[in-house]
Design an enzyme around this catalytic site. Sequence first.
Site, PDB file in Angstrom:
ATOM      1  N   THR A 168      -3.220   8.191   4.922  1.00 29.68           N
ATOM      2  CA  THR A 168      -3.540   7.000   5.713  1.00 29.68           C
ATOM      3  C   THR A 168      -2.343   6.050   5.724  1.00 29.68           C
ATOM      4  O   THR A 168      -1.423   6.189   4.926  1.00 29.68           O
ATOM      5  CB  THR A 168      -4.746   6.241   5.113  1.00 29.68           C
ATOM      6  OG1 THR A 168      -4.407   5.821   3.778  1.00 29.68           O
ATOM      7  CG2 THR A 168      -5.977   7.123   5.060  1.00 29.68           C
ATOM      8  N   ASP A 169      -2.353   5.086   6.655  1.00 30.10           N
ATOM      9  CA  ASP A 169      -1.358   4.024   6.630  1.00 30.10           C
ATOM     10  C   ASP A 169      -2.078   2.678   6.653  1.00 30.10           C
ATOM     11  O   ASP A 169      -3.306   2.624   6.609  1.00 30.10           O
ATOM     12  CB  ASP A 169      -0.338   4.167   7.764  1.00 30.10           C
ATOM     13  CG  ASP A 169      -0.951   3.979   9.147  1.00 30.10           C
ATOM     14  OD1 ASP A 169      -1.994   3.308   9.280  1.00 30.10           O
ATOM     15  OD2 ASP A 169      -0.378   4.488  10.118  1.00 30.10           O
ATOM     16  N   LYS A 170      -1.326   1.587   6.722  1.00 27.10           N
ATOM     17  CA  LYS A 170      -1.940   0.271   6.592  1.00 27.10           C
ATOM     18  C   LYS A 170      -2.863  -0.093   7.746  1.00 27.10           C
ATOM     19  O   LYS A 170      -3.582  -1.094   7.658  1.00 27.10           O
ATOM     20  CB  LYS A 170      -0.866  -0.802   6.369  1.00 27.10           C
ATOM     21  CG  LYS A 170      -0.002  -1.137   7.557  1.00 27.10           C
ATOM     22  CD  LYS A 170       1.180  -2.005   7.164  1.00 27.10           C
ATOM     23  CE  LYS A 170       0.823  -3.416   6.806  1.00 27.10           C
ATOM     24  NZ  LYS A 170       0.623  -4.278   7.995  1.00 27.10           N
ATOM     25  N   GLY A 209      -5.271   1.700   8.305  1.00 24.47           N
ATOM     26  CA  GLY A 209      -6.551   2.134   7.751  1.00 24.47           C
ATOM     27  C   GLY A 209      -6.948   3.538   8.181  1.00 24.47           C
ATOM     28  O   GLY A 209      -7.931   4.088   7.697  1.00 24.47           O
TER      29      GLY A 209
END
Lengths: 136, 136, 136, 136
Positions: free
Chosen positions: D15-17, D19
């Site tokens: 995942t990345d920021k 979400g």
Amino acid sequence: MRTFDTELTVRYGETDKMGVVHHSNYLLWFELGRTGLLREAGYAYSDLERGGFLLPVLEYNCKFHKGAEYDDSVLVNTVVSDIRSRAVTFHYECWRNDTLLCTGWTRHVCVDHDNNIQRIPDGVVEACRAYLRDGG
Amino acid sequence: MRTFDTELTVRYGETDKMGVVHHSNYLLWFELGRTGLLREAGYAYSDLERGGFLLPVLEYNCKFHKGAEYDDSVLVNTVVSDIRSRAVTFHYECWRNDTLLCTGWTRHVCVDHDNNIQRIPDGVVEACRAYLRDGG
Amino acid sequence: MRTFDTELTVRYGETDKMGVVHHSNYLLWFELGRTGLLREAGYAYSDLERGGFLLPVLEYNCKFHKGAEYDDSVLVNTVVSDIRSRAVTFHYECWRNDTLLCTGWTRHVCVDHDNNIQRIPDGVVEACRAYLRDGG
Amino acid sequence: MRTFDTELTVRYGETDKMGVVHHSNYLLWFELGRTGLLREAGYAYSDLERGGFLLPVLEYNCKFHKGAEYDDSVLVNTVVSDIRSRAVTFHYECWRNDTLLCTGWTRHVCVDHDNNIQRIPDGVVEACRAYLRDGG
């Protein structure tokens, strides 16, 4: 004492030009191990997060014996080596059949979404105790 | 004693859903640190590999103080903390301005392309000594 | 028409057992390209996000000519190939000296934190126009 | 016409920021799909490589409908959309239950270890035909 075993197949993109798995990827496998252990223990990490309990990594360590190769089947064996009111340490072994590839551990602290330290929910502590390594 | 500093900007893809850099990516930054140190010392790692000397990771460790965020400028400070005839340990600190984000180390053994342990070339040992941490 | 150039050095962990950079990593480099272009244009992506404007990837494409190798210096050249009220397409070229390694593009839609489609802020559209490829 | 299905669980580190899963990781999942298809077809990619036949990626494409989230079970459905004497194209769909997350394709050329273009072994072409999409 229970242990949690999960199996994975090495992805091509996980190797590097040395021909074996790049050392950083074992941390992703450890993540599969503790995520699986928590789910089996009755506390999916995604539910914990939604409930406001995060377990960021405070420290990690990994020691290598043999390198995993593309398409290898790797078994990740996970136990709890320490559990306290606000921190937990997981311990991992990666195996290819009878060959120990590496051992490692990750130490986590419990925080809320504002990054304030929290007590780990009692149920989680209790459930993790079942996976506590003897003398851990 | 010399130290090697390199700067990087945090990539979006290096973050995870917690909003900070995923802990595995620091190992890629450490790699930039020791690669840069070796190049500055006169021994590009790509040349060492072509010459038949590889430095696989035997063990690594990383301890976190603060999480790096997307688009942060991060300085990686690298020194040699131990150098022997067949093994070398690098030590790293990651800084965002005056904030220490993490400290870590990686221990490497020297092998050839057939994975047999080799002596690190004398010139490399000598050059690394210039970066040896006091009391390291 | 302006273009945005950014340079990077290939990381060891970005290679795979074929000895060249794994094809997925070019997307991280493209990300450096458009992030840099937006910053140069006066709109850091981290500020846009804080302001409630996200640009998730709708579609991407990459076509390879040569593989990048460990320690190569790679120049990523980024332009805007299409900009509309709610979507933008960036176009990338990766070069090693005079050798074209790959060309690619990513198409993005503008959404808010609830994933509702939004108009791209006028200032961003205006600033991106300066990087619009002729006939783009 | 056969299709190859493989299931995976989304890793936290994928995942990345925003979400959701970072868009580059779908390429690793596609890799699991075509690797699995080839193994089921009787030609493990690791054996092909040892035999001197590599299938580097010439071009890839991915189009997104919904983002996968941490801990989601994702099914990757893989077929062959084109097979010629020296090149093959795989087509992928990623599903979460009844929700189509993305579709993509990768085009590969067959080369030897010196990067010279080779004919794909007849048996592989034949075996891939069983997975050829109607009208592909």
